[in-house]
Design a protein around this motif. Structure first.
Motif, mmCIF file in Angstrom:
data_model
loop_
_atom_site.group_PDB
_atom_site.id
_atom_site.type_symbol
_atom_site.label_atom_id
_atom_site.label_comp_id
_atom_site.label_asym_id
_atom_site.label_seq_id
_atom_site.Cartn_x
_atom_site.Cartn_y
_atom_site.Cartn_z
ATOM 1 N N TRP B 31 4.778 13.985 -2.669
ATOM 2 C CA TRP B 31 3.932 14.210 -3.844
ATOM 3 C C TRP B 31 3.542 12.861 -4.485
ATOM 4 C CZ3 TRP B 31 5.350 13.794 -9.254
ATOM 5 C CH2 TRP B 31 4.418 14.356 -10.123
ATOM 6 N N VAL B 32 4.480 11.930 -4.533
ATOM 7 C CA VAL B 32 4.178 10.596 -5.071
ATOM 8 C C VAL B 32 3.177 9.882 -4.156
ATOM 9 C CG1 VAL B 32 5.125 8.366 -5.799
ATOM 10 C CG2 VAL B 32 6.465 10.442 -6.163
ATOM 11 N N ARG B 33 3.381 10.030 -2.854
ATOM 12 C CA ARG B 33 2.443 9.434 -1.896
ATOM 13 C C ARG B 33 1.034 10.013 -2.099
ATOM 14 N NH1 ARG B 33 0.521 8.260 3.807
ATOM 15 N NH2 ARG B 33 -1.628 8.445 3.162
ATOM 16 N N ALA B 34 0.935 11.329 -2.339
ATOM 17 C CA ALA B 34 -0.366 11.969 -2.536
ATOM 18 C C ALA B 34 -1.032 11.449 -3.812
ATOM 19 C CB ALA B 34 -0.203 13.495 -2.593
ATOM 20 N N LYS B 35 -0.211 11.192 -4.854
ATOM 21 C CA LYS B 35 -0.766 10.618 -6.092
ATOM 22 C C LYS B 35 -1.340 9.228 -5.813
ATOM 23 C CE LYS B 35 2.598 10.849 -9.135
ATOM 24 N NZ LYS B 35 3.171 10.510 -10.438
ATOM 25 N N ILE B 307 5.324 -6.821 -2.571
ATOM 26 C CA ILE B 307 5.324 -6.808 -4.039
ATOM 27 C C ILE B 307 6.205 -5.682 -4.572
ATOM 28 C CG2 ILE B 307 3.110 -7.997 -4.292
ATOM 29 C CD1 ILE B 307 1.784 -5.260 -4.818
ATOM 30 N N ARG B 308 7.035 -5.076 -3.724
ATOM 31 C CA ARG B 308 8.052 -4.089 -4.141
ATOM 32 C C ARG B 308 7.454 -2.859 -4.831
ATOM 33 N NH1 ARG B 308 10.298 -7.495 -1.364
ATOM 34 N NH2 ARG B 308 12.329 -8.455 -1.756
ATOM 35 N N CYS B 309 6.420 -2.277 -4.211
ATOM 36 C CA CYS B 309 5.825 -1.077 -4.806
ATOM 37 C C CYS B 309 6.517 0.189 -4.328
ATOM 38 C CB CYS B 309 4.334 -1.001 -4.483
ATOM 39 S SG CYS B 309 3.981 -0.665 -2.751
ATOM 40 N N GLY B 310 7.138 0.133 -3.150
ATOM 41 C CA GLY B 310 7.850 1.299 -2.630
ATOM 42 C C GLY B 310 6.959 2.307 -1.916
ATOM 43 N N ALA B 311 5.672 2.003 -1.738
ATOM 44 C CA ALA B 311 4.777 2.961 -1.069
ATOM 45 C C ALA B 311 5.245 3.268 0.353
ATOM 46 C CB ALA B 311 3.342 2.425 -1.045
ATOM 47 N N SER B 355 13.455 4.405 12.355
ATOM 48 C CA SER B 355 12.011 4.528 12.177
ATOM 49 C C SER B 355 11.426 5.211 13.400
ATOM 50 C CB SER B 355 11.386 3.135 12.037
ATOM 51 O OG SER B 355 9.986 3.197 12.217
ATOM 52 N N THR B 356 10.315 5.940 13.180
ATOM 53 C CA THR B 356 9.621 6.541 14.324
ATOM 54 C C THR B 356 8.495 5.625 14.813
ATOM 55 O OG1 THR B 356 8.012 7.646 12.924
ATOM 56 C CG2 THR B 356 10.035 8.858 13.389
ATOM 57 N N LEU B 357 8.312 4.490 14.137
ATOM 58 C CA LEU B 357 7.209 3.562 14.435
ATOM 59 C C LEU B 357 5.846 4.232 14.323
ATOM 60 C CD1 LEU B 357 8.645 1.543 17.498
ATOM 61 C CD2 LEU B 357 8.932 1.085 15.068
ATOM 62 N N CYS B 358 5.744 5.204 13.406
ATOM 63 C CA CYS B 358 4.475 5.934 13.285
ATOM 64 C C CYS B 358 3.389 5.073 12.635
ATOM 65 C CB CYS B 358 4.667 7.229 12.496
ATOM 66 S SG CYS B 358 4.976 6.997 10.731
ATOM 67 N N GLY B 359 3.797 4.040 11.884
ATOM 68 C CA GLY B 359 2.809 3.123 11.312
ATOM 69 C C GLY B 359 2.299 3.505 9.938
ATOM 70 N N SER B 360 2.787 4.602 9.370
ATOM 71 C CA SER B 360 2.311 5.036 8.060
ATOM 72 C C SER B 360 2.623 3.993 6.991
ATOM 73 C CB SER B 360 2.961 6.370 7.705
ATOM 74 O OG SER B 360 2.425 6.884 6.531
ATOM 75 N N CYS B 361 3.768 3.320 7.120
ATOM 76 C CA CYS B 361 4.147 2.272 6.155
ATOM 77 C C CYS B 361 3.098 1.165 6.115
ATOM 78 C CB CYS B 361 5.530 1.699 6.502
ATOM 79 S SG CYS B 361 5.759 1.304 8.244
#
Lengths: 188, 460
Positions: B31-35, B307-311, B355-361
């Motif tokens: 939900w935070v990611r969607a925001k 920058i430590r956003c945590g996304a 990690s799944t290495l999916c690359g979303s990060c």
């Protein structure tokens, strides 16, 4: 070798080849610098906005919308309170300050020590009111830093809405440690 | 230093014992990611902003020596006292010395992942100094005697009922009250007392501007400002990588930070600390603790752009389902997994594999760090340096023997299909990690090669 020299030597040895700084042109896009845009964002942050034509209207509007205020301080009238130990400001119900620049894209208002006299004032008060001249609403943060320029004082802050937290199960609660509410009076 | 008691997979297993809770954790972070997405999409120049931020940070890495000395010079001119710490131990010693010189026995601290990394709190407590964490989430985990599980949302793993229970025990709120509004008001009252009594305040630093010697600290709660402005002594702790070149660059980073972190347009407070207020002291502690070493690792130096956003945590399918504590390091998630092996390869050898290495990060990172590629590269380094388990090495060797020779591959495939049919219990058991939470597929009757050959022969 001191820690300082040790760190700087290691950094110098390990840092990659220097690259040029990028241009900041074109980042601001077509964001609007309008009162409407500013109001929409501020309200989404939990702030409220009133349009006024004279700063003298502020006290009446405050007593209308905040009927239970006991101690109100005006940053422009420092004779009343600025000599106090800042800790005494804990019982300030409402502080009224004048903002320098407003940013439409995020609702933030730029204030410096010159506007607040005592650094802790806009944080320790229970509620905060900021008077902002309408023509001082800018579109983006890039415009804001361009207008602000080099620092003139020891402290400056962008304030966007009331203090808040969502640390408990992501439930948004207004009024964490700073002001519980923010009202912006746009002066035109 | 905290030694890991066990590895990520084991700790994640423990977290997964409570399935409804894992689902809740997963959904909350998504939900935070969607925001974050909604905010990012509202700015047509978003991708240009990310690219610009990434390039500014690259410029910082290439000029870090000069920017650090420029920052120091400006800060000194501003009246701050500048300290340099090679490692965590020196950082803790410097902070303790300042506090002892002022006779401080109890003090407030706002969020600083650096002080978590350095384990400052236990160090100060061992020297008889009580630290009160003032970010609400951090205060909650402090009362629970736990580390934060997320760099931006420190108690995201906790349910409100548990927080109500903690507050009942420590702050005397009524038992059974778990209303977030009520609990936040109770914390506000409790922490106001601490702010008003504190002679010293520690804060972290989000951005340190070389040009002006000022530091920007971002909070939503206002705790950094309440602490720093009321105290006589403000100690700001920063890693060497927090430097940005010029004040105008703050425009780029402040537009990206909160949008990426929590999907807000900006944090409530973005405070620019430049000079100490009259009669007060401002100390800046600049910490290396392995960062200059990471700067020298070509494949991994970009991690210092963070920058430590945590996304990257909010989006990570592994983090969302394993919880921050499973990473057993101050900075969890994908970014933590590429930072931690630099601090200690042996202790954190498990993390790049979480990690799944999916690359979303990498896709959401506001400074475009190639996180998933670095995870993959760390795996290679860790295997080469002999930090992975014997099981993993043996497994990899076996896979290599099978996959590099077509003959072996065909034979192994045939044998595998036969085993699956004849003895399903050999793979459908708890010793096979692929069997956990899923049924193994029914084995196909023939391989693709066999099927293809058959098709060719029937065509003729």
């Amino acid at each position: 070798m001191s820690s300082r020299e040790q760190i700087l030597a290691a950094v110098k040895k390990n840092q990659p080849e220097a690259t040029a700084l990028p241009s900041l042109q074109g980042l601001a896009g077509e964001m609007p610098a309008t009162l409407e845009a500013y109001r929409k964002v501020l309200e989404s942050l939990g702030g409220s906005l009133f349009e006024i034509t004279d700063a003298a209207q502020v006290p009446a509007l405050l007593s209308q919308h905040y009927p239970h205020l006991e101690r109100v301080v005006f940053a422009d009238d420092q004779r009343e309170w600025a000599h106090e130990d800042p800790h005494q400001l804990e019982n300030v119900d409402m502080a009224v300050v004048t903002g320098q620049w407003g940013v439409a894209e995020n609702g933030a208002i730029w204030l410096t020590e010159n506007n607040i006299a005592v650094r802790v004032l806009p944080f320790i008060c229970q509620h905060l009111a900021i008077i902002l001249p309408r023509e001082r609403i800018l579109a983006t943060m890039h415009d804001a830093y361009e207008k602000i320029g080099a620092p003139q004082t020891g402290f400056g802050v962008f304030i966007a809405g009331p203090s808040k937290t969502a640390d408990i199960e992501q439930s948004l609660v207004l009024g964490a440690h700073g002001a519980k509410s923010l009202v912006v009076f746009v002066l035109s | 230093m905290n030694r890991p008691t066990t590895d990520h997979a084991t700790l994640a297993d423990k977290f997964n014992e409570n399935e409804p809770r894992v689902n809740w954790h997963d959904e909350t972070l998504w939900w935070v990611r969607a925001k974050r997405d909604r905010q990012a999409w509202s700015i047509p120049e978003w991708e240009l902003l990310r690219e610009t931020a990434s390039q500014i940070k690259l410029n910082v890495l290439g000029n870090l020596h000069d920017y650090l000395t420029q920052f120091e010079q400006q800060a000194l001119q501003n009246g701050a006292v500048v300290h340099w710490a090679v490692d965590a131990a020196e950082h803790n010693r410097i902070v303790t010395d300042i506090l002892q010189r002022h006779g401080v026995k109890r003090m407030v601290k706002s969020k600083s992942m650096l002080t978590e990394e350095c384990h400052l709190n236990p160090h100060l407590e061992a020297h008889g100094i009580d630290v009160i964490d003032t970010d609400l989430g951090e205060r909650i985990v402090q009362l629970a005697k736990e580390p934060p599980s997320h760099i931006v949302l420190p108690c995201i793993h906790k349910k409100k009922e548990e927080i109500g229970e903690l507050f009942h025990e420590h702050l005397g709120t009524p038992a059974g009250n778990a209303d977030p509004q009520f609990l936040t008001a109770a914390a506000r009252q409790h922490l106001r007392k601490e702010f008003l009594q504190s002679k010293a305040a520690i804060t972290g630093v989000n951005f340190a501007v070389a040009e002006t010697g000022e530091m920007v600290v971002c909070t939503n709660e206002g705790n950094a400002d309440m602490g720093a402005h009321l105290a006589d002594v403000h100690i700001a702790c920063m890693g060497i990588e927090k430097i940005i070149p010029e004040r105008r660059h703050l425009g780029v980073f402040l537009r990206l930070l909160a949008r990426s972190a929590t999907g807000q347009p900006i944090t409530t407070y973005s405070s620019h600390f430049r000079k100490p207020a009259a009669g007060k002291e401002l100390h800046i502690v600049i910490v290396d603790n392995g960062r200059s070493r990471q700067l020298g690792r070509e494949d991994f130096r970009n991690s210092l752009k963070c920058i430590r956003c945590g996304a990257c945590m909010n989006t990570c399918p592994v983090y969302r389902r394993s919880g921050g504590h499973s990473y057993h390091t101050a900075v969890a998630g994908p970014i933590g997994s590429i930072l931690a092996p630099n601090l200690d390869m042996k202790d954190y050898a498990d993390l790049p594999f979480a990690s799944t290495l999916c690359g979303s990060c990498s896709n959401v990172c506001p400074v475009k760090i190639d996180i998933h590629q670095q995870l993959y590269k760390w795996r290679q380094v860790l295997v080469q340096e002999g930090h992975t388990s014997g099981m993993k090495t043996a497994g990899m060797k076996m896979m290599n023997a099978v996959l590099s020779k077509p003959g072996n591959y065909k034979k192994a495939g045939k044998m595998g299909r036969w085993v699956l049919r004849a003895f399903p219990g050999m793979v459908n058991n708890r010793f096979n990690p692929w069997y956990k939470q899923r049924e193994m597929p029914a084995p196909p009757a023939q391989s693709f090669s066999e099927w293809y050959a058959q098709q060719q022969s029937t065509k003729k």
